[in-house]
Design an enzyme around this catalytic site. Structure first.
Site, short mmCIF file in Angstrom:
data_model
loop_
_atom_site.label_atom_id
_atom_site.label_comp_id
_atom_site.label_asym_id
_atom_site.label_seq_id
_atom_site.Cartn_x
_atom_site.Cartn_y
_atom_site.Cartn_z
N ASP A 1 -2.53 -17.97 1.73
CA ASP A 1 -3.50 -18.78 0.61
C ASP A 1 -4.30 -20.42 1.35
OD1 ASP A 1 -1.47 -20.47 0.86
OD2 ASP A 1 -0.74 -20.77 -1.86
N TYR B 1 0.93 -1.31 -0.22
CA TYR B 1 0.10 0.47 0.03
C TYR B 1 1.25 1.02 0.09
CZ TYR B 1 -4.54 -1.80 0.49
OH TYR B 1 -5.55 -3.03 0.78
N LYS C 1 3.41 -15.75 3.51
CA LYS C 1 3.55 -16.59 1.63
C LYS C 1 5.25 -16.64 2.50
CE LYS C 1 2.27 -17.70 -2.05
NZ LYS C 1 1.28 -19.21 -2.12
N ASP D 1 -6.17 -7.45 4.62
CA ASP D 1 -8.04 -6.35 3.76
C ASP D 1 -7.99 -7.15 2.97
OD1 ASP D 1 -8.56 -4.68 2.02
OD2 ASP D 1 -7.61 -4.97 0.16
N ASP E 1 -12.34 -9.51 4.51
CA ASP E 1 -13.67 -9.12 4.14
C ASP E 1 -13.96 -10.68 3.24
OD1 ASP E 1 -12.83 -6.84 2.51
OD2 ASP E 1 -13.88 -7.01 1.02
C1 IPM Z 1 -10.16 -1.39 3.39
C2 IPM Z 1 -10.63 -0.70 2.11
C3 IPM Z 1 -9.08 -0.14 1.70
C4 IPM Z 1 -8.11 -1.20 2.19
C5 IPM Z 1 -9.23 0.97 0.71
C6 IPM Z 1 -10.31 2.03 0.53
C7 IPM Z 1 -8.16 1.27 0.87
O1 IPM Z 1 -10.17 -1.84 1.54
O2 IPM Z 1 -10.25 -0.92 4.56
O3 IPM Z 1 -10.41 -2.63 4.12
O4 IPM Z 1 -7.67 -1.38 1.04
O5 IPM Z 1 -7.38 -1.06 3.27
MN MN Z 2 -10.74 -3.57 2.24
#
Ligand code: IPM
Ligand code: MN
Ligand code: NAD
Length: 366
Positions: free
Chosen positions: A228, A146, A196, A252, A256
């Site tokens: 993975d 990032y 990894k 990240d 999710d």
């Molecule tokens: C998160 C989001 C952010 C990230 C984006 C919006 C920059 O996906 O907070 O998980 O990738 O960290």
């Molecule tokens: Mn995210």
């Protein structure tokens, strides 16, 4: 009476709708405790860009600098709309990452939690959920791909090339790993290290530092899992995980996935903790597909506010009460439409109604 200045950044998409619910809940907590919350709204994200030409206007920065903490909604637009904003001002690059860097909020706590009696929310089978899911994902938030150097160019044949680097220094790795160890010490004393190292040099260095730190935490059992494989394991046997620690990009993606195994991203709150300043935001995005319809799930936003109550204000009991209130609404069968597969049709409610029910439950459980 303790006075807290809270910068309130509603942001884009569903941000304002879910923030409204969190503010309602905080009002209840304020009214019955020896605290005063000074809410200071500030423009942030794509909406700020269209109004002022900056996704992070200087006035917002000043408000955040002067605040004790920051409560953030969501930022971002759908793909096509995003293209209308110059790259550097897009809300992710222009507003969110700069906030993380400025306050060095290196430790991102993303709880992935589902009690066994809400197992029907998850797309996973009840047998897989077992006693429930109770994972704390800890994501490094200010390093890695990032924030590494980025470069693009064109070669002599006119072909484009791009280069971006995944960089960490020892101090950054040590800080986040210590957070992992310390969190494990407060919980089950098991730390899943997600890496990894079969490919990435950064993971080899990360793991070296981990083994150097481990004698400081002799009670913590370390379990190494390649990232993975971890994503599969999360689906097949989420109950094996308690505290997971990982670098920025892995966190990240896996967080999710955490939303996926719970049944909705709307169930994923988060806390972004720095040594001097911290901020609180849902893990999910601005959900442009459902924005403005009063149907977003406010749980992650309210949960982020609950994490703030605990981690900044020391109101641990009230924080628990907020979680309990939200669970009670679910226990009565009410949900927003994102969890509609798991609910009876007549118990699917709006964002607002969900917020009101949390408030009612909270008022009745003092
Ligand atoms: C998160 C989001 C952010 C990230 C984006 C919006 C920059 O996906 O907070 O998980 O990738 O960290
Ligand atoms: Mn995210
Ligand atoms: P998203 O998280 O916004 O949405 C993914 C899916 O989850 C959508 O179907 C959405 O409707 C659903 N969803 C998310 N939150 C929900 C909630 N509270 N209630 C019900 N459903 C919910 O991800 P995306 O669509 O990939 O990204 C949209 C924008 O959000 C992008 O611009 C992205 O960069 C941004 N984003 C911002 C943040 C942040 O502010 N921290 C985090 C992630 C993504």
């Amino acid at each position: 009476m303790k006075h807290y200045k809270i910068a309130v950044l509603e942001g884009d998409g569903i941000g304002p709708e879910i923030m409204e619910q969190a503010l309602k809940v905080l009002k209840v907590v304020e009214a019955r405790n020896d605290v005063e919350f000074e809410m200071i709204p500030a423009k942030f994200g794509a909406c700020a860009y269209f109004e002022t030409g900056k996704s992070l206007p200087p006035e917002t920065l000043e408000i955040c600098d002067n605040a004790d903490t920051i409560l953030k909604g969501t930022i971002g637009l759908g793909h096509e709309e995003t293209l209308k904003i110059p790259e550097g001002e897009r809300p992710e690059r222009g507003a969110l990452l700069p906030i993380r860097k400025r306050y060095n909020t290196y430790a991102n706590f993303r709880p992935v939690s589902l009690p066994a009696d809400l197992a029907h929310f998850s797309p996973l089978k009840k047998e897989v959920i077992g006693d429930g899911i109770e994972i704390m994902m800890i994501r490094e938030l200010v390093g890695g791909l990032y924030f590494g150097d980025k470069e693009r160019g064109t070669d002599s044949a006119g072909k484009r090339w791009v280069k971006e680097s995944l960089s960490y220094d020892e101090e950054q790795i040590e800080k986040i790993l210590r957070v992992g160890f310390e969190t494990a010490m407060k919980r089950k004393k098991v730390l899943h290290n997600i890496h990894k190292s079969n490919v990435l040099l950064s993971s080899i260095v990360w793991n070296e530092i981990l083994s150097e730190l481990s004698p400081d935490y002799p009670e913590v059992e370390i379990k190494h899992v390649l990232v993975d494989a971890a994503s599969t394991a999360l689906c097949l046997n989420p109950g094996q995980f308690d505290v997971m620690v990982m670098e920025n990009m892995f966190g990240d993606i896996l967080s999710d996935q955490g939303g996926g195994i719970l049944g909705s991203l709307g169930l994923m709150p988060s806390a972004c903790i720095g040594d001097e300043k911290s901020y609180f935001e849902p893990s999910h995005g601005s959900a442009p597909d459902i924005a403005g319809q009063n149907i977003a799930n406010p749980y992650a936003m309210v949960g982020s506010a609950a994490m703030m109550l605990d981690m900044i204000m020391g109101l641990g009991e009230e924080s628990k009460n907020v979680w309990k209130a939200m669970q009670s609404v679910f226990a009565k069968g009410f949900t927003t439409p994102d969890l509609s597969m798991a609910a009876e049709k007549e118990k699917i409610i709006s964002t607002d109604a969900f917020g009101d029910m949390i408030v009612e439950e909270l008022k009745s459980n003092t």
